[in-house]
Design a protein around this motif. Structure first.
Motif, mmCIF file in Angstrom:
data_model
loop_
_atom_site.group_PDB
_atom_site.id
_atom_site.type_symbol
_atom_site.label_atom_id
_atom_site.label_comp_id
_atom_site.label_asym_id
_atom_site.label_seq_id
_atom_site.Cartn_x
_atom_site.Cartn_y
_atom_site.Cartn_z
ATOM 1 N N SER A 207 52.688 47.316 42.775
ATOM 2 C CA SER A 207 51.502 48.006 41.997
ATOM 3 C C SER A 207 50.823 47.778 41.862
ATOM 4 C CB SER A 207 52.218 48.642 41.060
ATOM 5 O OG SER A 207 53.153 49.535 40.963
ATOM 6 N N LEU A 208 49.770 45.926 41.857
ATOM 7 C CA LEU A 208 48.499 45.850 41.207
ATOM 8 C C LEU A 208 48.637 45.584 42.397
ATOM 9 C CD1 LEU A 208 49.957 43.560 38.369
ATOM 10 C CD2 LEU A 208 48.571 45.005 38.156
ATOM 11 N N LEU A 214 40.315 47.910 42.521
ATOM 12 C CA LEU A 214 40.353 48.089 40.991
ATOM 13 C C LEU A 214 40.953 47.054 39.406
ATOM 14 C CD1 LEU A 214 40.171 50.507 38.718
ATOM 15 C CD2 LEU A 214 42.035 51.207 39.561
ATOM 16 N N VAL A 215 41.705 46.730 39.633
ATOM 17 C CA VAL A 215 41.244 44.941 39.713
ATOM 18 C C VAL A 215 41.909 43.813 39.820
ATOM 19 C CG1 VAL A 215 43.686 43.746 38.076
ATOM 20 C CG2 VAL A 215 43.206 46.350 37.811
ATOM 21 N N ASN A 216 41.263 43.064 39.689
ATOM 22 C CA ASN A 216 41.388 41.587 40.866
ATOM 23 C C ASN A 216 42.873 41.258 40.658
ATOM 24 O OD1 ASN A 216 40.254 39.210 42.380
ATOM 25 N ND2 ASN A 216 38.855 38.041 40.227
ATOM 26 N N TYR A 217 43.476 41.438 40.878
ATOM 27 C CA TYR A 217 45.063 40.440 40.668
ATOM 28 C C TYR A 217 45.149 39.087 41.766
ATOM 29 C CZ TYR A 217 50.173 40.465 41.152
ATOM 30 O OH TYR A 217 51.634 40.261 40.320
ATOM 31 N N VAL A 218 45.269 38.676 40.971
ATOM 32 C CA VAL A 218 45.034 37.510 42.104
ATOM 33 C C VAL A 218 47.240 37.257 42.657
ATOM 34 C CG1 VAL A 218 42.898 36.557 41.677
ATOM 35 C CG2 VAL A 218 45.408 35.933 40.294
ATOM 36 N N GLY A 219 47.890 37.610 41.329
ATOM 37 C CA GLY A 219 49.493 37.311 42.059
ATOM 38 C C GLY A 219 50.031 37.242 40.914
ATOM 39 N N PRO A 220 51.424 36.621 41.208
ATOM 40 C CA PRO A 220 51.960 36.010 40.028
ATOM 41 C C PRO A 220 51.600 34.705 39.833
ATOM 42 C CG PRO A 220 53.297 36.857 42.029
ATOM 43 C CD PRO A 220 52.255 36.975 42.442
ATOM 44 N N VAL A 221 52.492 34.403 38.431
ATOM 45 C CA VAL A 221 51.911 32.844 37.356
ATOM 46 C C VAL A 221 53.036 32.247 36.860
ATOM 47 C CG1 VAL A 221 49.273 33.363 37.998
ATOM 48 C CG2 VAL A 221 50.645 33.824 35.906
#
Length: 356
Positions: A207-208, A214-221
């Motif tokens: 979803s991200l 809209l959101v600067n999603y860089v992935g899982p951490v």
């Protein structure tokens, strides 16, 4: 004493909820008025008989920015949520929230019972349009700066939509509190490989990614990346976030105590400790919680700042200052348009419901 002005850009300060008592709250208010020249007016809420002499001693009884609202009851750490909300309506916490609900204030600062503050704030203020659940978001030190943890305990039973909303709320808060123009948002999980996580994590990840810019999603951490310069916002459910936060606080105390014990264990080490005193002082200031005195409960129609139950006057001073900044920038109004856009992406209108 009540000297409410027509200015509703006001902070409601719960004076009775924390472990340190009203003396520390009044001292914090005195410090905040000295430290922040543009501080919003403050209504301090609590027992008038206890607060009046404290305010008088601090020369705040007739201060133009200070009002006192009497509250005869106190919510304790042992109170049950619904019992406190229904039966302690004259408590300092509930009356402070009511000031915001009635438009007589814009923000609440309290170091009282977290569960009751979250529940009462949600029930009385309601969430912003499109937001389903609020989230607690403390600021945590990391390599080279700080990051926002969201959620730290407000919503332990989260769904994908809630975590997506947390990403948006946390991103806006990082812009305000950390001064990061385009905050990097990461999703806390057990591995960075695609598909490595439970259904909540995998659904949130997809979803991200769908939100685009809209959101600067860089992935899982992963957990071992948290305290390095990887992200500015870490998104998780409230159950996981609360465990993380308390574990980190406990570990920090353990290292401080262990380091002190080791440095005092021999004369040579004591001498080394004296030589390194400046470095240890710098480290203590770097990780001290007082710098960011309160964790905001984001997503409500009004600002609620939760200070630690044992918050001292310096932590409370900064929480009051943060509340004033939230009011100044009209923080909540900036979020709703992004939430609306996200909801349209996640829950698109059915084709047969669209106007031809």
């Amino acid at each position: 004493m009540e000297n409410f002005s027509a200015d509703t850009r006001r902070i409601a300060l719960d004076a009775m909820g924390g472990d340190m008592g009203p003396t520390e709250v009044v001292a914090a208010l005195q410090l905040a008025l000295r430290e922040f020249s543009d501080l919003c007016p403050v209504t301090i809420v609590g027992n008038e008989a206890e607060l009046t002499p404290l305010l008088q001693q601090a020369n705040l009884l007739d201060h133009p920015k200070v009002a006192l609202l009497h509250a005869s009851e106190v919510i304790t750490m042992g109170d049950e949520v619904m019992t406190a909300i229904k039966r302690k309506r004259d408590s300092s916490m509930i009356k402070a929230i009511e000031l915001v609900k009635n438009g007589e204030a814009r923000a609440v600062v309290s170091s009282g019972n977290t569960k009751i503050l979250v529940s009462a704030g949600t029930l009385k203020l309601r969430t912003l349009a499109g937001v389903e659940r609020p989230a607690l978001s403390p600021v945590i030190p990391r390599e080279g700066g700080h990051f926002i943890l969201i959620d730290a305990g407000a919503n332990p039973d989260a769904r994908v939509t809630h975590l997506v909303h947390n990403a948006i709320l946390g991103s806006h808060y990082a812009q305000l509190e950390l001064g990061v123009e385009r905050p990097r948002v990461g999703l806390l999980t057990i591995g960075t490989e695609e598909g490595k996580g439970n259904s909540l994590i995998n659904g949130t990840h997809e979803s991200l990614k769908a939100l685009g810019d809209l959101v600067n999603y860089v992935g899982p951490v992963e957990g071992f990346q948290v305290f390095f310069d990887h992200v500015d916002v870490i998104v998780c459910d409230g159950f996981t976030g609360n465990i993380c936060l308390k574990s980190w606080e406990s570990l920090s105390k353990f290292f401080r105590n262990e380091l002190k014990a080791q440095m005092l264990s021999t004369p040579v080490r004591r001498l080394g400790g004296l030589l390194a005193k400046g470095a240890f002082t710098g480290l203590r200031h770097r990780i001290q919680p007082e710098r960011y005195g309160g964790a905001p409960l984001l997503g409500l129609r009004g600002t609620v700042l939760k200070a630690h139950g044992s918050a001292n006057r310096y932590a409370l001073m900064n929480a009051i200052g943060d509340a004033s900044e939230f009011i100044r920038v009209d923080f909540t109004s900036r979020i709703e348009s992004d939430i609306e856009r996200a909801n349209k992406i996640l829950r698109p209108e059915p084709a047969d419901a669209k106007t031809p």
